[in-house]
Structures are given as structure tokens and as C-alpha cells.
Design an enzyme around this catalytic site. Structure first.
Site, PDB file in Angstrom:
ATOM      1  N   GLY A 192      59.875   5.441  39.198  1.00  0.00           N
ATOM      2  CA  GLY A 192      60.091   6.755  38.584  1.00  0.00           C
ATOM      3  C   GLY A 192      59.996   6.728  37.072  1.00  0.00           C
ATOM      4  O   GLY A 192      60.516   7.605  36.388  1.00  0.00           O
ATOM      5  N   GLU A 230      55.581  10.014  34.174  1.00  0.00           N
ATOM      6  CA  GLU A 230      55.550  11.470  34.305  1.00  0.00           C
ATOM      7  C   GLU A 230      54.879  11.842  35.637  1.00  0.00           C
ATOM      8  O   GLU A 230      54.131  11.052  36.214  1.00  0.00           O
ATOM      9  CB  GLU A 230      54.707  12.078  33.168  1.00  0.00           C
ATOM     10  CG  GLU A 230      55.195  11.751  31.780  1.00  0.00           C
ATOM     11  CD  GLU A 230      56.061  12.865  31.184  1.00  0.00           C
ATOM     12  OE1 GLU A 230      56.252  13.891  31.848  1.00  0.00           O
ATOM     13  OE2 GLU A 230      56.552  12.665  30.057  1.00  0.00           O
ATOM     14  N   ASP A 283      51.033  11.808  25.825  1.00  0.00           N
ATOM     15  CA  ASP A 283      52.421  12.080  25.422  1.00  0.00           C
ATOM     16  C   ASP A 283      52.705  11.477  24.046  1.00  0.00           C
ATOM     17  O   ASP A 283      53.259  12.146  23.160  1.00  0.00           O
ATOM     18  CB  ASP A 283      53.356  11.479  26.486  1.00  0.00           C
ATOM     19  CG  ASP A 283      54.791  11.437  26.041  1.00  0.00           C
ATOM     20  OD1 ASP A 283      55.473  12.468  26.183  1.00  0.00           O
ATOM     21  OD2 ASP A 283      55.235  10.388  25.543  1.00  0.00           O
ATOM     22  N   LYS A 324      53.395  13.354  20.140  1.00  0.00           N
ATOM     23  CA  LYS A 324      54.456  13.007  19.179  1.00  0.00           C
ATOM     24  C   LYS A 324      53.860  12.674  17.819  1.00  0.00           C
ATOM     25  O   LYS A 324      54.375  13.085  16.774  1.00  0.00           O
ATOM     26  CB  LYS A 324      55.273  11.836  19.727  1.00  0.00           C
ATOM     27  CG  LYS A 324      55.991  12.168  21.036  1.00  0.00           C
ATOM     28  CD  LYS A 324      56.548  10.922  21.724  1.00  0.00           C
ATOM     29  CE  LYS A 324      57.182  11.285  23.065  1.00  0.00           C
ATOM     30  NZ  LYS A 324      57.482  10.100  23.888  1.00  0.00           N
ATOM     31  N   GLY A 348      65.432   9.123  28.430  1.00  0.00           N
ATOM     32  CA  GLY A 348      66.679   9.002  29.186  1.00  0.00           C
ATOM     33  C   GLY A 348      67.634  10.130  28.863  1.00  0.00           C
ATOM     34  O   GLY A 348      67.552  10.750  27.807  1.00  0.00           O
TER      35      GLY A 348
END
Lengths: 429, 429
Positions: A189, A192, A203, A207, A304
Site C-alpha cells: 500500500g 498511489e 507527484d 512538488k 503518513g
């Protein structure tokens, strides 16, 4: 005491639920730090029934994030829905139009629509804050926008996708292939829903585009990033790079110079002993360089529940304290359109190719490189063993991107290379 | 556009002159970032005649910093005079009483009088900002006060005196004694006029006291710091520690727990491969730990004109942007008096002693340690060579400070130790 600050939180995934938990558990601490009560008026998510491990019964529920964003009892719209368009953007725009401030963790939306949203918010006198959009719990937006505000920023770099860094470090430590570790990470997991966002570097590039805008006073320019993911990084290159004292990282870099704005997100080699080289697993690291401050290195968890919620809370606390600044640190209408540099700044490169077992093969390669203006710093040729080809590794001196490309185009013509050479930039941070 | 923000700058040493230069050179950039013009109304220093490499002719001159601080054309008093009392404090108080905001780099003044000054400023509705007081260019005050505002901070650590870190790393790399490197550093101008501020750990302890207050919502408590300088660190201990995989650092640590507030600034061992272990030369590193964000590591230049001026500018920019918060992140009147922990948190320790060449000597040491409740993780005994004594190194398991002290008191009674044992705490960061 000032009036309470009233939040509407849209999106109750890991981060959203984490934000709700902190606000419930740390009420007194947050009040001491802001001089105001921070309250949640209403929440919104796709499923009302789902158990999120936190009691939501005292908050109004809205199925529609746009309805949430425009409620009279909401001062700040907290957007944790995600996605560059759709409900996230609709609700953000609705919130601004309804006179709300916005806190978001949505790097994709800002990378694609940041300029429009910033102009809209500033025209309405509202703020958009997004500490959680970049590098999770590391307060890098704050460090760059506020902490380095007395500097001309000269460069921004970083490892900003924990999943990619996990994959690359795990490949090395376990000696596994990209495909093997990808499957493992997916099973755990760590990726994405669309893994291409991670391993394709998208991703991390979102940023970087945000950081670039703040650093250089330019409009967010995601399309201007030279983007390459980690899908083609092989365990062989990781091992060869390690032999030569390097690690391979998915490294973002942005600098503004006479050549224009240069933004890249690509696998690079960094010295194994450097701070970036020693960054293992899911941790993020951002390097900020300013003309006054020199180099600042920030390291911490990039994702997280706790770290990301911590970043969202710092934005909420700032708004509660009355801190208000333009989205990207300067008024959006004053941000310049970025002029992308045509080619990359000269750098040393790592080259790997398979050399056929023919007399004078190595000399032909060296000649082709020399003719293109690429000079060799170090070279290693490995055993042919039983195979008809042998890997050859080359670390070049600093060369221009043009010279490198000329060399890469000339190499097949030597007739002694049995594959397409791999070329990775070396960053000496 | 808002009114200009008018500064009065007292102290035109390296940092003060650096601040003036940035404001002159980056006028347009600062205006873009704050929406206001930032102007210098007046300056003050001890000698008007001295050439500081910057044109001061357009600013009013005040011989007396108090007169500067209270001028009608000054909005923000920038205190770069230094010293815990005297003109710096007098002028800071005068500025607050005259309704000015204050920006200072003065760690000594804040560590000794921070609570009083904060109460005075907050009663008057003024702010005191001090990013430059801790860790030079690293925006650590901002990261802790604002970036981690959604966290209960669990621990703050750091290497925050570049001169000490320079001395310790230079001792190791050149194999020189403390006295040799001290003389070298002094000759190079790396040390304060009173070098005891550096090597005695006082300067670093001032910084730690400030960070503790923000982190834990307690009143600054410099006196509560268990303080030990680096004067007794020997090249032998540096080399032995290196043999066992450690570096010796002047490490600050503060944590608030059931035992009370524990603050220490002392030479410690850290793993050679850890971020702190790899911090060479004059660089600073601060480690912040929060219950949500986990561990954040910040690294950068801890001193010097550019980095320190960068921090001063970030405070000025914040004030220009209208950012206003209590001095230590919470209203000063709400800060709790710190209750110092009576003894240090259990930790592993490094012990070194000289063992006499007698039968059963080592067994006697091991027994004395065991009887005190100190268990041994690793031990090394070196050759006696020609000498009558041999160095013995011990790394203990985690032990309480009480057990360690009992062991240290019992060791002389074994009759086999020819010196006072050295004991250094090991921090596993």
C-alpha cells in the site's frame, strides 16, 4: 480572546481523519498557541458510514464539498480531497468566492492551477496555504517563503517522493529488480492508486513546480519540468553506481540563471556519503540554497497521517494567528512567466554501455566521446566472463548537455556497443 | 501599498553590516515579498568612523542605542549589539516602552531575560523576534514555533556551536590535541572574544534554553541546563570513540517528561554514521521531534555574515508582512515555570579508564560495574605496551544516571584504576 476559527474539512482519508484527531486532542494546546479556539463546524467525504476511528457526530455533514466550502459557519476550508480537478478545485474556488481562506494538501491542483487560484484568492483578499503539499511534515514551504525571504534563492533540490526512494533503496539493500520491489511496494500500500504518479515522478514534479514558483518568483510551470521516472532504473545501475561511490535517487532540481529556469525531476547519482546519498527508505530531504544563507538541508517524513496532518495544522495555526501572505510569497499578478532553459547546466554524467568483445573496442568508445567533447574522469570495464559483451562504466568530467547528447548519438556508430547506453546525471550535493 | 517599514539598527559588526547590505541590495525583492518598502532610518554603533564596507551616509546616526530605539521614525528596533545586559537590554526595553517591535540576534539576553522581556513586549502589544539567535541561518525558531505548532514537541537536540564542532572535528581529522586546535581556532578568529562562551558550552546552552521554552511552553531556564564544555575532551577519547563507531559532539538535548524538564549541553557520543555524527566543521544541526511529525532534522550554517543576516531579514520580513506572535509561541504569562528533572534519562555511556597491570584487574572493574547495576555492552582493553597501565573502553547498556554515578564512585575502590574514569553519554540519534 478572539473569535473561534471555524473549519470545514473536506476529505476524511488518512490525513483528514488525522487532522480531526489532532484538533480534538490538542484543543488546549492549540488555543494557547493561537489565542483562539479552533473548532470544526462541518466535514465532508464520499462515504458517511465509514468508520474513521474518530467521532464525527458533533460536526455537520455535507455530502457535497462545495456546499461545505460555502457554509456560513466556516472560516477556513480545509481541502484534503485531492486530485488536480473535479471536486477539490470546484470547492476551492467556491470557498474563495465565498470569502473563505483555504488550507490544502493538494500538490496536483496547485501545480496545474496554482497561478489561477492564487490570483483569485488574492483578488478576494483570501489566503491559500499548502504546507502539506510538499514533503509532508517538513516545514519547507515556510522555510522557503518566510525563513529565506531575505535571500535570492539560487537552487532548490530534493528527494520528495518517499515511495520512489523506498523502491530505490530497497532494490539496493535486497538486490532485487525494479519489478520485484514495485510489486512489493504496491502490495504494502505504499503507492498511489495510480502508481504512475509515484514511479513516473509526477507527484515529486508537482512538488518541485510549487517550490520553484516560490523560490524564483515565477508562475508555477509543471510543463517546464524535464521529467523522468524511475521505471528504467536497473539493479545493475544501482550496483555499478554503488561500486563507484554513488547512490541513485529520484532527484528534483530547480535553478534560475542566465540560461533561464531549469527544472528537472529525474534519476540522478549523488555521492553515497552525502546527506542525499544517505537518505534511506520513505524519508524526504529538501536542499535550499540562498545567496545569503548558503545551503539549508531539511529532512523528515514525507508522508503518513501524523506528518501530513502536522503540516495542515501549521497552516491552520498560522491563519488563526493572523499570518497572511500571498500564495507563492509574492502577489500572484507579479509572478513572472518562467522562461525554461533550453538545455541543462553542465554536469558530470555516469554512462553505462555493453561493449562487444572486439579488438580496439574501448578505444573506439573513448574516441567517440572525445570527438563529442566529453572527457572521461573514471572508467571501469568489467569481465566479459562467458558473455560476448562486457559492461563498461564511465564517469565523465563536467560536460554540457549538448556534448553529452552528441556523444550518445555517436556511440552506436562505433559498431562496438550492443545496447543503448544509459546516461545519468551526477549531482555533487 | 502599505507604509514603509522603518528600521533602526544598533550594532554594525559583521551581522549588522550584512543586514544593511541586504536591505540596500534587495530593495525590490523585499518590496515584492512584503508589499512594503523596507527602509533604514537610523543606525548606531560604537565607532562612527570605522569603515564597514557599506555606505551609511543616508541614515541618521545615533551614538546611543537607547536614543536610536526610541526615535519617532523607527518602527522596528534591530538589536545586534550583543551581551546579556548593558546597552542591548537597555535599548530593547526602551524600544518596547516606546511602542517598537524588536528583532534581535541576542541569545544571551533572551536566555537570561527572555521571560521578562516577553512579558513586557506582550503587555505593550509588541513582538520580539529572534530567528538569528539560534543556529544562524537555519530557520529553526520558525520551524519550531510555527511549523510544528500542531505537535506536542517531545524532544529538541542539536549541535549549535560551530566553533566547538570545528574544534572537535579538526582534532579528529588532524590528530591534534584540544590545546593545539584551540590555539589554531583562536588565531583564525573563530572564537568569541571570551572563548569560554564557545568552548564552555555557554553560547550553545543559551540557544538550547530558548528552544526549550518554545518547545515545551516553559519559561526560559538557562540555570536548569546541565552544562559541560569541551575543554576536557581529549584526542584519546575522540580516537577511541571513533574506533567504536562514534563521534564526540557538543550536543544539546531537552525533553519534557514525567521526570520534569531535562536540559543538557555536554560532550556526547553519537553514531558516526548518523546525521549528527557526520556533521563536520562549523555547520549546525538541530533535531526536532514531535508527537505527530516524528523527527525533523535541519542543517545549515550556524554563523557568519550571510546566514545570520538572512535570519535577521526573515524576522524583518515577517513583521513587514504583519505576522505577529507571542515571543515564545504562547503568551509569556501562560508559560509554566520549568521543573528540572532531578537526574538524566537512562542512556548508554562510554567509559574510559586506565587499568593497572595487575592480575584480575579487569574482573574487579567488571564486578564493580555489575554491583552498581551497570551492565556492559562492549569492552576493549588495549595493549599495555611499555606502560604500567592500559586504556580500557567500555560501552554500557542503557543505565540510569544513579547507577552510573554509583559505579563511578565505586571504581577507585577497586585499587586497579590509575586515573579518574571518563564517562560520556551516548545518544542514539
Amino acid at each position: 480572546m478572539a473569535d473561534p476559527l471555524r473549519l470545514g474539512i473536506a476529505g476524511l482519508g488518512t490525513v483528514g481523519a488525522g487532522v480531526v484527531k489532532i484538533i480534538r486532542q490538542k484543543q488546549a494546546l492549540l488555543e494557547a498557541r493561537t489565542g483562539r479556539e479552533i473548532v470544526i463546524s462541518a466535514v465532508s467525504a464520499r462515504s458517511r458510514a465509514k468508520d474513521r476511528g474518530v467521532n464525527l457526530s458533533s460536526y455537520a455533514w455535507e455530502d457535497d464539498p462545495v456546499a461545505l466550502a460555502t457554509r456560513d459557519d466556516v472560516d477556513v476550508f480545509v481541502e484534503l480531497v485531492g486530485g488536480e480537478d473535479g471536486p477539490a478545485k470546484d470547492a476551492t474556488e467556491a470557498a474563495i468566492n465565498a470569502g473563505k481562506d483555504v488550507v490544502t494538501a493538494n500538490k496536483a491542483m496547485l501545480a496545474m492551477h496554482g497561478q489561477t487560484l492564487a490570483e483569485m484568492a488574492e483578488a478576494a483578499g483570501r489566503v491559500i496555504r499548502f504546507e502539506a503539499a510538499v514533503a509532508g511534515g517538513i516545514p519547507v514551504i515556510k522555510a522557503l517563503t518566510e525563513g529565506l525571504a531575505g535571500n535570492e534563492v539560487t537552487r532548490v533540490m530534493g528527494v520528495m517522493n518517499g515511495s520512489c526512494n523506498y523502491i530505490l533503496t530497497r532494490m539496493e539493500s535486497a538486490g532485487l529488480t525494479y519489478e520485484e520491489v514495485f510489486a512489493e511496494a504496491d502490495g504494502l500500500g505504499y503507492l498511489e492508486a495510480d502508481p504512475q504518479l509515484d514511479v513516473g515522478g509526477i507527484d515529486a514534479a508537482h512538488k518541485l513546480a510549487i517550490l520553484s514558483s516560490i523560490a524564483f518568483g515565477t508562475q508555477v510551470d509543471f510543463a517546464g519540468i524535464a521529467l523522468e521516472g524511475i521505471e528504467n532504473v536497473t539493479i545493475e545501475d544501482i550496483n555499478h553506481a554503488a561500486d563507484m561511490g554513488f547512490k541513485i535517487k529520484l532527484l528534483g532540481s530547480a535553478q534560475l540563471g542566465a540560461r533561464g529556469l531549469e527544472q528537472s525531476m529525474a534519476p540522478c547519482l549523488v555521492p553515497a556519503t552525502s546527506p542525499l546519498g544517505q537518505l534511506d527508505g520513505g524519508t524526504n530531504m529538501v536542499v535550499l540554497e540562498g545567496d545569503q544563507v548558503g545551503q539549508i538541508v531539511l529532512r523528515g517524513a514525507g508522508a503518513g497521517e501524523g506528518p501530513t496532518a502536522s503540516a495542515v495544522l501549521s497552516d491552520i495555526v498560522d491563519i488563526a494567528r493572523g499570518t497572511r501572505l500571498p500564495t507563492f510569497g509574492q502577489p500572484a499578478t507579479q509572478l513572472q512567466k518562467a522562461k525554461s532553459a533550453k538545455s541543462a547546466t553542465p554536469a558530470p554524467y555516469y554512462l553505462r554501455m555493453s561493449l562487444e568483445d572486439k579488438p580496439g573496442a574501448l578505444a573506439k568508445v573513448a574516441t567517440a566521446l572525445g570527438d563529442a567533447g566529453v572527457s572521461i574522469d573514471r572508467m571501469r570495464q568489467y569481465d566479459h566472463a562467458d558473455a560476448a559483451t562486457a559492461p563498461v562504466l564511465i564517469v565523465t568530467h563536467t560536460v554540457s548537455a549538448d556534448a553529452l547528447n552528441a556523444a550518445l548519438q555517436a556511440l552506436p556508430g562505433t559498431g562496438v556497443i550492443s545496447d543503448t547506453p544509459v546516461a545519468l546525471r551526477i549531482e555533487k550535493v
